[in-house]
Scaffold this active site. Structure first.
Site, PDB file in Angstrom:
ATOM      1  N   CYS A  63      -3.139   1.215   4.229  1.00 52.04           N
ATOM      2  CA  CYS A  63      -4.218   0.258   4.446  1.00 52.04           C
ATOM      3  C   CYS A  63      -3.657  -1.141   4.207  1.00 52.04           C
ATOM      4  O   CYS A  63      -3.005  -1.384   3.177  1.00 52.04           O
ATOM      5  CB  CYS A  63      -5.363   0.534   3.482  1.00 52.04           C
ATOM      6  SG  CYS A  63      -6.664  -0.737   3.529  1.00 52.04           S
ATOM      7  N   ASP A  87      -3.359   5.956   4.343  1.00 47.05           N
ATOM      8  CA  ASP A  87      -4.335   6.408   5.334  1.00 47.05           C
ATOM      9  C   ASP A  87      -3.713   7.588   6.059  1.00 47.05           C
ATOM     10  O   ASP A  87      -2.504   7.616   6.302  1.00 47.05           O
ATOM     11  CB  ASP A  87      -4.649   5.302   6.343  1.00 47.05           C
ATOM     12  CG  ASP A  87      -5.548   4.217   5.765  1.00 47.05           C
ATOM     13  OD1 ASP A  87      -6.444   4.551   4.973  1.00 47.05           O
ATOM     14  OD2 ASP A  87      -5.358   3.047   6.133  1.00 47.05           O
TER      15      ASP A  87
END
Length: 150
Positions: A48, A55
């Site tokens: 992120c 992520d």
């Protein structure tokens, strides 16, 4: 082959970044024949750009080769280089598709990025170069929508 393969059959470290990754593109063994190639990466990771937290996504890349194909080990290393790369889901998914399309110049390419929930909301990102060639069988990407526990 006209282009040397820099990764296949050799020890290749994970690139430090997507920009540093080198993709190999050998000649298409079936030029002029429209066929679909699919790569599935169910454990893709990036970071992120705001929090630095990981992520996770399930990527599906479909393409119809023209003059060249992408060599799978070089693609694996390229995708692995995103582990320490910060980018929003949209930038990462579309960026992967655009780089492959620009460098490989396939007859057609699409990418589906099925991202696992961030803040309770799953994000799916799709991009393609245009309409697939007429008469080509293009199967569904086979990734069900996120259902959670409900």
């Amino acid at each position: 082959m006209t282009d040397p393969l820099r990764h296949l059959g050799q020890a290749s470290p994970l690139p430090a970044s997507p920009e540093a990754a080198v993709l190999d593109y050998p000649p298409n063994p079936h030029p002029g024949v429209p066929y679909l190639v699919r790569f599935t990466c169910p454990e893709f990771t990036s970071l992120c750009p705001v929090t630095g937290q990981p992520d996770f996504a399930h990527l599906v890349i479909d393409y119809v080769p023209d003059a060249r194909i992408v060599e799978s080990k070089s693609l694996k290393l390229f995708l692995g280089s995103f582990r320490n790369h910060a980018g929003f889901h949209e930038a990462v998914t579309v960026g992967i598709g655009r780089r492959l399309a620009e460098e490989m110049a396939p007859a057609w390419l699409r990418i589906g990025g099925y991202w696992y929930p961030r803040g309770g909301i799953p994000i799916d990102v799709f991009w393609q170069t245009g309409a697939p060639p007429a008469g080509l069988w293009v199967p569904d990407q086979g990734v069900p929508p996120y259902r959670g526990r409900g």
